[in-house]
Design a protein around this motif. Structure first.
Motif, PDB file in Angstrom:
ATOM      1  N   HIS A  20       0.820  -1.212   0.000  1.00  0.00           N
ATOM      2  CA  HIS A  20       0.000   0.000   0.000  1.00  0.00           C
ATOM      3  C   HIS A  20       0.855   1.265   0.000  1.00  0.00           C
ATOM      4  O   HIS A  20       0.322   2.367   0.034  1.00  0.00           O
ATOM      5  CB  HIS A  20      -0.926   0.017   1.222  1.00  0.00           C
ATOM      6  CG  HIS A  20      -1.864  -1.147   1.264  1.00  0.00           C
ATOM      7  ND1 HIS A  20      -2.865  -1.338   0.338  1.00  0.00           N
ATOM      8  CD2 HIS A  20      -1.933  -2.204   2.121  1.00  0.00           C
ATOM      9  CE1 HIS A  20      -3.536  -2.455   0.626  1.00  0.00           C
ATOM     10  NE2 HIS A  20      -2.984  -3.000   1.703  1.00  0.00           N
ATOM     11  N   LYS A  21       2.158   1.110  -0.017  1.00  0.00           N
ATOM     12  CA  LYS A  21       3.050   2.260   0.070  1.00  0.00           C
ATOM     13  C   LYS A  21       3.440   2.720  -1.330  1.00  0.00           C
ATOM     14  O   LYS A  21       3.648   1.922  -2.236  1.00  0.00           O
ATOM     15  CB  LYS A  21       4.307   1.865   0.860  1.00  0.00           C
ATOM     16  CG  LYS A  21       5.289   3.020   1.079  1.00  0.00           C
ATOM     17  CD  LYS A  21       6.626   2.526   1.620  1.00  0.00           C
ATOM     18  CE  LYS A  21       6.475   1.882   2.975  1.00  0.00           C
ATOM     19  NZ  LYS A  21       7.794   1.476   3.505  1.00  0.00           N
ATOM     20  N   ASP A  22       3.554   4.035  -1.470  1.00  0.00           N
ATOM     21  CA  ASP A  22       4.064   4.610  -2.706  1.00  0.00           C
ATOM     22  C   ASP A  22       5.526   4.164  -2.876  1.00  0.00           C
ATOM     23  O   ASP A  22       6.384   4.468  -2.042  1.00  0.00           O
ATOM     24  CB  ASP A  22       3.972   6.131  -2.611  1.00  0.00           C
ATOM     25  CG  ASP A  22       4.574   6.843  -3.817  1.00  0.00           C
ATOM     26  OD1 ASP A  22       4.936   6.160  -4.799  1.00  0.00           O
ATOM     27  OD2 ASP A  22       4.705   8.086  -3.761  1.00  0.00           O
ATOM     28  N   GLN A  23       5.832   3.462  -3.921  1.00  0.00           N
ATOM     29  CA  GLN A  23       7.154   2.878  -4.100  1.00  0.00           C
ATOM     30  C   GLN A  23       8.120   3.774  -4.893  1.00  0.00           C
ATOM     31  O   GLN A  23       9.277   3.399  -5.092  1.00  0.00           O
ATOM     32  CB  GLN A  23       7.019   1.533  -4.831  1.00  0.00           C
ATOM     33  CG  GLN A  23       6.225   0.487  -4.063  1.00  0.00           C
ATOM     34  CD  GLN A  23       6.919   0.092  -2.760  1.00  0.00           C
ATOM     35  OE1 GLN A  23       8.082  -0.264  -2.766  1.00  0.00           O
ATOM     36  NE2 GLN A  23       6.179   0.163  -1.662  1.00  0.00           N
ATOM     37  N   ARG A  24       7.656   4.941  -5.324  1.00  0.00           N
ATOM     38  CA  ARG A  24       8.532   5.813  -6.115  1.00  0.00           C
ATOM     39  C   ARG A  24       9.467   6.593  -5.179  1.00  0.00           C
ATOM     40  O   ARG A  24       9.022   7.336  -4.299  1.00  0.00           O
ATOM     41  CB  ARG A  24       7.710   6.781  -6.956  1.00  0.00           C
ATOM     42  CG  ARG A  24       8.562   7.730  -7.814  1.00  0.00           C
ATOM     43  CD  ARG A  24       7.694   8.607  -8.698  1.00  0.00           C
ATOM     44  NE  ARG A  24       8.459   9.653  -9.360  1.00  0.00           N
ATOM     45  CZ  ARG A  24       9.179   9.488 -10.470  1.00  0.00           C
ATOM     46  NH1 ARG A  24       9.215   8.287 -11.044  1.00  0.00           N
ATOM     47  NH2 ARG A  24       9.839  10.492 -11.012  1.00  0.00           N
ATOM     48  N   ILE A  25      10.741   6.433  -5.384  1.00  0.00           N
ATOM     49  CA  ILE A  25      11.745   7.123  -4.583  1.00  0.00           C
ATOM     50  C   ILE A  25      11.998   8.510  -5.165  1.00  0.00           C
ATOM     51  O   ILE A  25      12.337   8.644  -6.348  1.00  0.00           O
ATOM     52  CB  ILE A  25      13.057   6.308  -4.542  1.00  0.00           C
ATOM     53  CG1 ILE A  25      12.830   4.993  -3.788  1.00  0.00           C
ATOM     54  CG2 ILE A  25      14.180   7.116  -3.888  1.00  0.00           C
ATOM     55  CD1 ILE A  25      14.015   4.058  -3.820  1.00  0.00           C
ATOM     56  N   VAL A  26      11.810   9.532  -4.356  1.00  0.00           N
ATOM     57  CA  VAL A  26      12.003  10.911  -4.811  1.00  0.00           C
ATOM     58  C   VAL A  26      13.171  11.592  -4.100  1.00  0.00           C
ATOM     59  O   VAL A  26      13.606  12.665  -4.514  1.00  0.00           O
ATOM     60  CB  VAL A  26      10.719  11.739  -4.606  1.00  0.00           C
ATOM     61  CG1 VAL A  26       9.574  11.153  -5.429  1.00  0.00           C
ATOM     62  CG2 VAL A  26      10.346  11.821  -3.134  1.00  0.00           C
ATOM     63  N   SER A  27      13.644  10.989  -2.999  1.00  0.00           N
ATOM     64  CA  SER A  27      14.784  11.565  -2.279  1.00  0.00           C
ATOM     65  C   SER A  27      15.496  10.444  -1.546  1.00  0.00           C
ATOM     66  O   SER A  27      14.985   9.319  -1.430  1.00  0.00           O
ATOM     67  CB  SER A  27      14.330  12.640  -1.291  1.00  0.00           C
ATOM     68  OG  SER A  27      13.528  12.065  -0.271  1.00  0.00           O
ATOM     69  N   ALA A  28      16.671  10.752  -1.059  1.00  0.00           N
ATOM     70  CA  ALA A  28      17.449   9.755  -0.331  1.00  0.00           C
ATOM     71  C   ALA A  28      18.236  10.448   0.768  1.00  0.00           C
ATOM     72  O   ALA A  28      18.399  11.677   0.776  1.00  0.00           O
ATOM     73  CB  ALA A  28      18.380   8.995  -1.276  1.00  0.00           C
ATOM     74  N   ALA A  29      18.716   9.662   1.698  1.00  0.00           N
ATOM     75  CA  ALA A  29      19.514  10.198   2.801  1.00  0.00           C
ATOM     76  C   ALA A  29      20.560   9.176   3.211  1.00  0.00           C
ATOM     77  O   ALA A  29      20.320   7.963   3.166  1.00  0.00           O
ATOM     78  CB  ALA A  29      18.629  10.563   3.994  1.00  0.00           C
ATOM     79  N   ILE A  30      21.725   9.677   3.608  1.00  0.00           N
ATOM     80  CA  ILE A  30      22.800   8.825   4.105  1.00  0.00           C
ATOM     81  C   ILE A  30      22.622   8.637   5.604  1.00  0.00           C
ATOM     82  O   ILE A  30      22.365   9.591   6.339  1.00  0.00           O
ATOM     83  CB  ILE A  30      24.175   9.455   3.818  1.00  0.00           C
ATOM     84  CG1 ILE A  30      24.356   9.695   2.315  1.00  0.00           C
ATOM     85  CG2 ILE A  30      25.300   8.592   4.357  1.00  0.00           C
ATOM     86  CD1 ILE A  30      25.616  10.487   1.979  1.00  0.00           C
ATOM     87  N   HIS A  31      22.763   7.395   6.043  1.00  0.00           N
ATOM     88  CA  HIS A  31      22.699   7.070   7.469  1.00  0.00           C
ATOM     89  C   HIS A  31      23.868   6.173   7.834  1.00  0.00           C
ATOM     90  O   HIS A  31      24.266   5.320   7.025  1.00  0.00           O
ATOM     91  CB  HIS A  31      21.378   6.364   7.789  1.00  0.00           C
ATOM     92  CG  HIS A  31      20.164   7.213   7.570  1.00  0.00           C
ATOM     93  ND1 HIS A  31      19.645   8.070   8.524  1.00  0.00           N
ATOM     94  CD2 HIS A  31      19.362   7.356   6.488  1.00  0.00           C
ATOM     95  CE1 HIS A  31      18.585   8.683   8.048  1.00  0.00           C
ATOM     96  NE2 HIS A  31      18.387   8.274   6.799  1.00  0.00           N
ATOM     97  N   PRO A  32      24.436   6.347   9.035  1.00  0.00           N
ATOM     98  CA  PRO A  32      24.043   7.298  10.061  1.00  0.00           C
ATOM     99  C   PRO A  32      24.337   8.740   9.652  1.00  0.00           C
ATOM    100  O   PRO A  32      25.255   8.996   8.859  1.00  0.00           O
ATOM    101  CB  PRO A  32      24.893   6.888  11.271  1.00  0.00           C
ATOM    102  CG  PRO A  32      26.106   6.267  10.668  1.00  0.00           C
ATOM    103  CD  PRO A  32      25.614   5.544   9.449  1.00  0.00           C
ATOM    104  N   ALA A  33      23.574   9.663  10.225  1.00  0.00           N
ATOM    105  CA  ALA A  33      23.784  11.071   9.919  1.00  0.00           C
ATOM    106  C   ALA A  33      25.148  11.539  10.415  1.00  0.00           C
ATOM    107  O   ALA A  33      25.781  12.402   9.808  1.00  0.00           O
ATOM    108  CB  ALA A  33      22.671  11.914  10.540  1.00  0.00           C
ATOM    109  N   ILE A  34      25.588  10.981  11.545  1.00  0.00           N
ATOM    110  CA  ILE A  34      26.938  11.224  12.059  1.00  0.00           C
ATOM    111  C   ILE A  34      27.557   9.857  12.299  1.00  0.00           C
ATOM    112  O   ILE A  34      27.139   9.119  13.196  1.00  0.00           O
ATOM    113  CB  ILE A  34      26.930  12.039  13.369  1.00  0.00           C
ATOM    114  CG1 ILE A  34      26.233  13.383  13.156  1.00  0.00           C
ATOM    115  CG2 ILE A  34      28.353  12.240  13.878  1.00  0.00           C
ATOM    116  CD1 ILE A  34      26.048  14.189  14.435  1.00  0.00           C
ATOM    117  N   GLY A  35      28.507   9.488  11.484  1.00  0.00           N
ATOM    118  CA  GLY A  35      29.182   8.205  11.630  1.00  0.00           C
ATOM    119  C   GLY A  35      30.455   8.358  12.439  1.00  0.00           C
ATOM    120  O   GLY A  35      31.104   9.409  12.413  1.00  0.00           O
TER     121      GLY A  35
END
Length: 674
Positions: A20-35
């Motif tokens: 039921h989730k929108d599967q289109r990826i429109v943005s991304a993020a690197i994790h951890p935010a502080i490695g």
């Protein structure tokens, strides 16, 4: 219950079905935010740092290579794709996206201002910080004091060989390297713990008040800086939130956490600022128990904590029977048997932002300003956060979820639902970093508690690439340090690490426990969760678990812990003990005792089923690691090498009896009693 970015929710199963989730990826993020990466002296071996908040103990010998050298801790970064609603759709790897990773790290400690104390506390109002290496005034020469690894990039699975090579003046310095794993995730490995003075200048000079951890002419190979990525999916470019990486000193107690971690501090910062919404209920398992358990976890690194909170201690928060009592809540209308116990425990904690310098409340951890007795500063000892205190208060009042379970939390990231993995990575990296004491600290220091440092929760606000660092002049005071647009606003490579001690080994070697012997030499301490004070050594552990050893000797070996700093406490004629100890730490940091989880004595009320044991590397003779001179003598009589020198007073963290007798002493702003 609200689910806040960067904070793992307490309940699984709330994530909408992927169908039921929108599967289109429109943005991304690197994790951890502080490695967080950590130095080690192994030439080639490394391990990946914590990715969950309760990682399983590693097997014996995991943290050292075959030669006994300490492995580096790598910071692994992953990229997660989000849909327009901000929901996690998938992790992006080399299998489903084209990824080019980049990072830029530097070390600008030698070019920055001296460390004296946290510049945001009242005691710093009149403090003026001079530059390190202040005799070097030529702008070009001062620029040469910064070790800049440059912007480096890497792409594809199983890649390596991309190094951060800079210079301290004319001396080559390696700040680490980039690698990728089989899925194309980024691995950042920091330096190998190399600290040196090319000109042979002293690491410590007894005369100047500010020589401590401000060694002119020295460099180390810690660093920090931004991590970014270019991502495209099927030729479509995706915007990516960047991250930050920090190379820190080793973690000598990998399974131990501070009572207030760097995650706790920053989470509370964002709560108080309104950037995050707190949970609407208090969970015993997730909000209360971790605070209590950490006190007991410190039993393996400090003898005072072992006596009060350790096995068979008055407050053993790892005793299943005791925890079951504290986690219970009676049905409505029934008598609450443990209400008074909960209240007493709550009232044993130091209030957030304490009004006085009372050293008795929990936790017995030094704060940001050590002052003279009998009127210590309110910042003499640390406190828990407002968020932690409110959770304990609700628990004490009986307003909490009685959700205790002995079932262990996820021990590996693969066991965490996809939607919760980014938050788990953000938290795990900082949960094993310290927030106390910021004097200056182990991994990072006081700027981390200031909102202008961040663009959003856990995302460091970056200075534009190639934008020069502002020139704040020959000195820095509190007004400049905290000014709008000042050094807390917009960070570049090396800007977080620059506030730390130079070199890091000096601080690690000398920030110990028990400075105030008038109170107790075994309790108040700086950084025991990362830098132990008293430990159960591998030599003593062998006695504890050996049924053929006399019961009294076994118990002595277990209860009377070894001085972790003993290998550093060597007195040489005509040399300053402080300088010798700091230099010794530079030389043998990779061999210092590292705590590993081992089997205890099953079924015995005297001993726990598992123990944390300090194992040492090849630079440290076994005889230096016994808890008592008698045990060491017995060991030597059996034909093993004798001790390398006299032991310090039993259990205390001083280099000599004279040093112990001199404590406590009044200190000026920025100076520890040493």
């Amino acid at each position: 219950m609200s689910i806040t970015p960067g904070h793992t929710t307490h309940h699984h199963g709330d994530t909408p079905s992927s169908s039921h989730k929108d599967q289109r990826i429109v943005s991304a993020a690197i994790h951890p935010a502080i490695g967080v990466a950590r130095v080690g002296n192994s030439e080639s071996e490394y391990f990946v740092g914590p990715q969950v908040t309760s990682p399983r103990p590693e097997p014996l010998g995991f943290y050292r290579d075959a030669q006994g050298a300490l492995k580096r801790q790598a910071a692994e970064f992953r990229i997660y794709g989000y849909n327009v609603a901000g929901e996690v759709v998938a992790e992006l790897t080399a299998e489903n996206a084209d990824i080019i990773w980049s990072a830029h790290v530097a070390n600008s400690k030698a070019q920055w201002y001296q460390w004296q104390l946290a510049m945001d506390i009242p005691e710093a109002a009149t403090v003026v910080l001079p530059l390190r290496n202040a005799k070097i005034t030529d702008p070009k020469a001062r620029t040469a004091l910064t070790i800049d690894g440059g912007l480096q990039s890497i792409s594809g699975p199983n890649q390596g060989g991309v190094e951060f090579n800079g210079q301290y003046e004319d001396t080559p310095v390696n700040l680490g390297e980039l690698r990728t794993d089989a899925q194309g995730r980024l691995l950042f490995l920091g330096g190998r713990g190399v600290s040196a003075s090319p000109e042979g200048t002293p690491i410590f000079i007894p005369g100047p008040n500010n020589s401590f951890i401000n060694a002119d002419g020295w460099y180390d190979d810690t660093s920090d800086g931004p991590v970014s990525a270019q991502v495209s999916i099927g030729g479509r470019s995706i915007p990516v939130e960047s991250a930050w990486v920090v190379t820190a000193p080793p973690n000598y107690a990998p399974q131990v956490k501070a009572v207030r971690t760097l995650y706790d501090l920053t989470y509370d910062l964002f709560i108080q600022a309104g950037w995050l919404t707190p949970n609407t209920t208090v969970s015993f398992r997730h909000d209360v128990y971790p605070i209590l358990q950490r006190l007991s976890g410190l039993q393996w690194v400090n003898q005072g904590f072992a006596t009060q909170f350790g096995h068979n201690g008055r407050y053993n928060f790892e005793d299943p029977v005791f925890i079951a009592q504290l986690a219970s809540k009676p049905a409505a209308g029934n008598y609450d048997l443990f209400a008074e116990t909960r209240r007493q425990i709550l009232n044993s904690f130091r209030l957030p932002d304490p009004a006085d310098g009372n050293v008795l409340p929990w936790p017995w951890i030094y704060g940001d300003f050590m002052s003279s007795v009998p009127n210590p500063s309110p910042r003499q000892n640390s406190a828990i956060t407002q968020t932690q205190y409110l959770a304990l208060s609700s628990w004490a009042a009986g307003a909490f979820e009685a959700d205790w379970s002995s079932e262990p939390p996820p021990g590996h990231l693969d066991s965490v639902p996809l939607a919760e993995q980014p938050a788990m990575l953000d938290r795990a990296a900082l949960d094993f970093c310290l927030a106390d004491a910021f004097h200056p600290g182990c991994e990072l220091t006081w700027p981390m508690r200031h909102l202008p440092l961040y663009a959003k929760p856990w995302r460091i606000r970056q200075r534009p690439a190639n934008s020069p660092q502002p020139d704040y002049g020959p000195t820095l005071d509190q007004t400049q340090a905290l000014a709008v647009g000042g050094p807390l606003y917009g960070q570049g490579p090396g800007d977080l690490n620059r506030w730390m001690g130079l070199p890091w080994q000096a601080d690690t070697a000398y920030c110990r426990g028990g400075y105030d012997q008038a109170y107790n030499p075994f309790t108040s301490t700086f950084w025991p969760a990362r830098v132990p004070n008293q430990v159960l050594s591998d030599t003593d552990y062998a006695l504890v678990i050996d049924p053929s050893v006399a019961p009294g000797q076994r118990l002595d070996a277990f209860v009377d812990r070894s001085n972790w700093n003993a290998p550093l406490d060597i007195n040489y004629p005509n040399k300053t003990p402080t300088a010798v100890q700091m230099q010794t730490m530079v030389d043998i940091f990779g061999s210092m005792g590292l705590l590993e989880v081992r089997q205890g004595v099953h079924g015995s009320p005297l001993y726990p089923d598992t123990m944390m044991v300090a194992s040492y590397g090849p630079a440290i003779p076994q005889a230096q690691t016994f808890a008592s001179a008698q045990l060491a003598a017995d060991f030597a009589a059996a034909g093993s090498p004798p001790s390398a020198g006299p032991r310090p007073p039993k259990g205390a963290n001083f280099s000599s009896q004279e040093e112990a007798l001199q404590a406590p002493r009044a200190v000026k702003p920025g100076n520890r009693p040493i």
